[in-house]
Design a protein around this motif. Structure first.
Motif, PDB file in Angstrom:
ATOM      1  N   GLU A 105      -9.913   6.098  -9.362  1.00  0.00           N
ATOM      2  CA  GLU A 105      -8.662   5.871  -8.487  1.00  0.00           C
ATOM      3  C   GLU A 105      -7.902   4.787  -9.188  1.00  0.00           C
ATOM      4  N   THR A 106      -6.599   5.130  -9.615  1.00  0.00           N
ATOM      5  CA  THR A 106      -5.617   4.240  -9.697  1.00  0.00           C
ATOM      6  C   THR A 106      -4.560   3.384  -8.915  1.00  0.00           C
ATOM      7  N   ASP A 107      -4.187   2.497  -8.925  1.00  0.00           N
ATOM      8  CA  ASP A 107      -3.130   1.951  -7.907  1.00  0.00           C
ATOM      9  C   ASP A 107      -2.080   2.949  -7.546  1.00  0.00           C
ATOM     10  N   ALA A 108      -1.721   3.782  -8.405  1.00  0.00           N
ATOM     11  CA  ALA A 108      -0.547   4.604  -7.981  1.00  0.00           C
ATOM     12  C   ALA A 108      -1.371   5.706  -7.031  1.00  0.00           C
ATOM     13  N   PHE A 109      -2.500   6.064  -7.130  1.00  0.00           N
ATOM     14  CA  PHE A 109      -3.107   7.214  -6.102  1.00  0.00           C
ATOM     15  C   PHE A 109      -3.604   6.316  -5.013  1.00  0.00           C
ATOM     16  N   VAL A 110      -3.896   5.273  -5.000  1.00  0.00           N
ATOM     17  CA  VAL A 110      -4.211   4.477  -3.811  1.00  0.00           C
ATOM     18  C   VAL A 110      -2.854   4.043  -3.203  1.00  0.00           C
ATOM     19  N   ASN A 111      -1.776   3.894  -3.671  1.00  0.00           N
ATOM     20  CA  ASN A 111      -0.510   3.730  -3.153  1.00  0.00           C
ATOM     21  C   ASN A 111      -0.123   5.052  -2.295  1.00  0.00           C
ATOM     22  N   GLU A 112      -0.429   6.319  -2.925  1.00  0.00           N
ATOM     23  CA  GLU A 112      -0.070   7.399  -2.121  1.00  0.00           C
ATOM     24  C   GLU A 112      -0.711   7.561  -0.892  1.00  0.00           C
ATOM     25  N   LYS A 113      -2.233   7.160  -0.846  1.00  0.00           N
ATOM     26  CA  LYS A 113      -2.889   7.322   0.171  1.00  0.00           C
ATOM     27  C   LYS A 113      -2.549   6.241   1.460  1.00  0.00           C
ATOM     28  N   VAL A 114      -2.295   4.973   0.881  1.00  0.00           N
ATOM     29  CA  VAL A 114      -1.821   4.123   1.833  1.00  0.00           C
ATOM     30  C   VAL A 114      -0.380   4.633   2.443  1.00  0.00           C
ATOM     31  N   LYS A 115       0.264   4.995   1.747  1.00  0.00           N
ATOM     32  CA  LYS A 115       1.519   5.487   2.439  1.00  0.00           C
ATOM     33  C   LYS A 115       1.319   6.708   3.311  1.00  0.00           C
ATOM     34  N   PHE A 116       0.599   7.508   2.984  1.00  0.00           N
ATOM     35  CA  PHE A 116       0.189   8.845   3.703  1.00  0.00           C
ATOM     36  C   PHE A 116      -0.547   8.524   5.106  1.00  0.00           C
ATOM     37  N   SER A 117      -1.616   7.622   4.881  1.00  0.00           N
ATOM     38  CA  SER A 117      -2.278   7.118   5.884  1.00  0.00           C
ATOM     39  C   SER A 117      -1.512   6.388   7.298  1.00  0.00           C
ATOM     40  N   LEU A 118      -0.373   5.569   6.656  1.00  0.00           N
ATOM     41  CA  LEU A 118       0.520   4.846   7.418  1.00  0.00           C
ATOM     42  C   LEU A 118       1.687   6.167   8.243  1.00  0.00           C
ATOM     43  N   GLU A 119       1.929   7.049   7.297  1.00  0.00           N
ATOM     44  CA  GLU A 119       2.705   7.894   8.064  1.00  0.00           C
ATOM     45  C   GLU A 119       1.890   8.775   8.981  1.00  0.00           C
ATOM     46  N   ASN A 120       0.780   8.988   8.773  1.00  0.00           N
ATOM     47  CA  ASN A 120       0.009   9.824   9.567  1.00  0.00           C
ATOM     48  C   ASN A 120      -0.872   8.915  10.752  1.00  0.00           C
ATOM     49  N   LEU A 149       0.375  -5.305  -5.221  1.00  0.00           N
ATOM     50  CA  LEU A 149       1.983  -4.774  -5.209  1.00  0.00           C
ATOM     51  C   LEU A 149       1.952  -3.318  -5.341  1.00  0.00           C
ATOM     52  N   GLY A 150       1.080  -2.946  -6.554  1.00  0.00           N
ATOM     53  CA  GLY A 150       0.876  -1.343  -6.555  1.00  0.00           C
ATOM     54  C   GLY A 150       0.514  -0.825  -5.405  1.00  0.00           C
ATOM     55  N   GLY A 151      -0.521  -1.017  -4.751  1.00  0.00           N
ATOM     56  CA  GLY A 151      -1.148  -0.370  -3.422  1.00  0.00           C
ATOM     57  C   GLY A 151       0.234  -0.555  -2.315  1.00  0.00           C
ATOM     58  N   LEU A 152       0.788  -1.372  -2.282  1.00  0.00           N
ATOM     59  CA  LEU A 152       1.920  -1.551  -1.388  1.00  0.00           C
ATOM     60  C   LEU A 152       3.274  -1.160  -1.735  1.00  0.00           C
ATOM     61  N   GLU A 153       3.379  -0.662  -2.966  1.00  0.00           N
ATOM     62  CA  GLU A 153       4.637  -0.065  -3.337  1.00  0.00           C
ATOM     63  C   GLU A 153       5.486   0.813  -2.260  1.00  0.00           C
ATOM     64  N   GLY A 154       6.688   0.523  -2.064  1.00  0.00           N
ATOM     65  CA  GLY A 154       7.143   1.404  -0.981  1.00  0.00           C
ATOM     66  C   GLY A 154       6.896   1.361   0.469  1.00  0.00           C
ATOM     67  N   VAL A 155       5.871   0.581   0.777  1.00  0.00           N
ATOM     68  CA  VAL A 155       5.619   0.270   2.119  1.00  0.00           C
ATOM     69  C   VAL A 155       6.585  -0.796   2.848  1.00  0.00           C
ATOM     70  N   GLU A 156       7.022  -0.334   3.796  1.00  0.00           N
ATOM     71  CA  GLU A 156       8.155  -1.180   4.465  1.00  0.00           C
ATOM     72  C   GLU A 156       7.531  -2.429   5.211  1.00  0.00           C
ATOM     73  N   ALA A 157       8.198  -3.498   5.548  1.00  0.00           N
ATOM     74  CA  ALA A 157       7.920  -4.500   6.198  1.00  0.00           C
ATOM     75  C   ALA A 157       7.465  -4.003   7.580  1.00  0.00           C
ATOM     76  N   SER A 158       8.275  -3.192   8.150  1.00  0.00           N
ATOM     77  CA  SER A 158       7.873  -2.695   9.750  1.00  0.00           C
ATOM     78  C   SER A 158       6.662  -1.840   9.618  1.00  0.00           C
ATOM     79  N   GLN A 159       6.127  -1.461   8.600  1.00  0.00           N
ATOM     80  CA  GLN A 159       4.775  -0.839   8.610  1.00  0.00           C
ATOM     81  C   GLN A 159       3.548  -2.062   8.587  1.00  0.00           C
ATOM     82  N   MET A 160       3.780  -3.184   7.909  1.00  0.00           N
ATOM     83  CA  MET A 160       2.825  -3.958   7.771  1.00  0.00           C
ATOM     84  C   MET A 160       1.802  -4.496   8.779  1.00  0.00           C
ATOM     85  N   GLY A 161       2.416  -4.232   9.995  1.00  0.00           N
ATOM     86  CA  GLY A 161       1.641  -4.598  11.177  1.00  0.00           C
ATOM     87  C   GLY A 161       0.394  -3.743  11.239  1.00  0.00           C
TER      88      GLY A 161
END
Ligand code: PGA
Length: 255
Positions: A105-120, A149-161
Motif C-alpha cells: 500500500e502506497t501513500d496515494a492508495f492510503v489517501n484514496e481510502k482516507v478520503k473515501f472513508s470520510l465521504e462514507n 501529508l500524503g495520507g491527508l492530501e485533499g482532506v479538508e479542515a472541516s473533515q479533520m474532526g
C-alpha cells in the motif's frame, strides 16, 4: 487544549468470531457506559458482526482494519464502507505498516481510502511511522511528514474532526521495543506542528495522535503523560481483556 484520550485495540489476524465475541463481552462489561475515554476495538472482518452485538449498549465502539475505496462491484476479497456501516463500525485503521509492507500500500492508495472513508462516514485512523533503517539514517521526521501529508492530501479542515492519526514506529511493533516517551513525543510534536501548519491550530490542536508499538500497561502511563500523545493503538496487549482494560485505566489516570 484538552483532548479526550483514545484507546484502540488492533486485533490484527487474531480471534475467531467466537473468541472475539468473548473478548469483546469482557471488555464491554468492564467499560460499561463509561465514556470518559474513547475505546475502540478492531476485530477481523468475520468477527465484526458478533463483536458488534457483544458491545451493543456499552461505550465500546467498533472499528475495522481496512476497507476498499469503492462503493461496491468486482473487487474480489474487498469490503466497502457501507458493509462496515451496516455492522455499526465507526472507525477504520488505514495505512498500517503491515499493509504497507506486505500488501504494497502506497501513500496515494492510503489517501484514496482516507478520503473515501470520510465521504462514507467511517472515521479513519491513519497510521504512519518509520522503519528502523529510516530512523538510523535520521529520516524519521521526513518519512512521517511524507506519510502524513500524503495520507491527508485533499482532506479538508472541516473533515479533520473525524480523523485520528497513529504514530507507530515500525521497529517497535510487536517487538517489545517501545520508543521512549521522549522519542515518541518528539515525533508527536512534529506531527502536531504539521497539522497546525496545514489546517491552523484551532483544528490541529484537536486531532488525536495515538502512539502504537508495544504499548502495554507497564509503559502506558509514561507515554500517555506526554503533551501530544493522546492515546494508543494497541496490538498484542489488546488481545487480553485485563491488559487492554488496564490501558484504558492508564488513559483515565492521565486525563
Ligand atoms: P503491538 O502492535 O502493540 O503488538 O506492537 C501495534 C500495532 O501494530 O498497531
Amino acid at each position: 487544549m484538552s483532548r479526550k484520550y483514545f484507546i484502540a485495540g488492533n486485533w490484527k489476524m487474531n480471534k475467531t468470531p467466537e473468541e472475539g465475541k468473548k473478548l469483546a463481552s469482557e471488555i464491554a462489561s468492564i467499560v460499561s457506559k463509561d465514556a470518559s475515554v474513547d475505546v475502540v476495538i478492531c476485530p477481523t472482518f468475520t468477527a465484526l458482526d458478533r463483536v458488534s452485538q457483544a458491545i451493543e449498549g456499552s461505550a465500546v465502539k467498533l472499528g475495522a482494519q481496512n476497507l476498499y475505496p469503492k462503493a461496491n462491484g468486482a473487487y474480489t476479497g474487498e469490503i466497502s464502507p457501507e458493509m462496515l456501516r451496516e455492522v455499526f463500525a465507526k472507525f477504520v485503521i488505514l495505512g498500517h505498516s503491515e499493509r504497507r509492507e506486505y500488501f504494497g500500500e502506497t501513500d496515494a492508495f492510503v489517501n484514496e481510502k482516507v478520503k473515501f472513508s470520510l465521504e462514507n462516514l467511517i472515521n479513519p485512523i491513519l497510521c504512519i511511522g518509520e522503519t528502523l533503517e529510516q530512523r538510523e539514517a535520521n529520516e524519521t521526521l521526513e518519512v512521517v511528514k511524507t506519510q502524513l501529508l500524503g495520507g491527508l492530501e485533499g482532506v479538508e479542515a472541516s473533515q479533520m474532526g473525524s480523523v485520528v492519526v497513529a504514530y507507530e514506529p515500525v521497529w517497535a511493533i510487536g517487538t517489545g521495543k517501545t520508543a521512549t516517551p521522549e522519542m515518541a513525543q518528539e515525533v508527536h510534536g512534529s506531527i502536531r506542528a504539521l497539522l497546525n501548519e496545514k489546517y491552523g491550530s484551532a483544528v490541529g490542536e484537536k486531532v488525536r495522535i495515538l502512539y502504537g508499538g508495544s504499548m502495554k500497561p507497564a509503559n502506558a502511563e509514561e507515554l500517555l503523560s506526554q503533551t501530544d500523545i493522546d492515546g494508543g493503538l494497541i496490538g498484542g496487549a489488546a488481545l487480553d481483556s485485563k491488559s487492554f482494560c488496564d490501558l484504558i485505566t492508564a488513559a483515565k489516570n492521565a486525563s
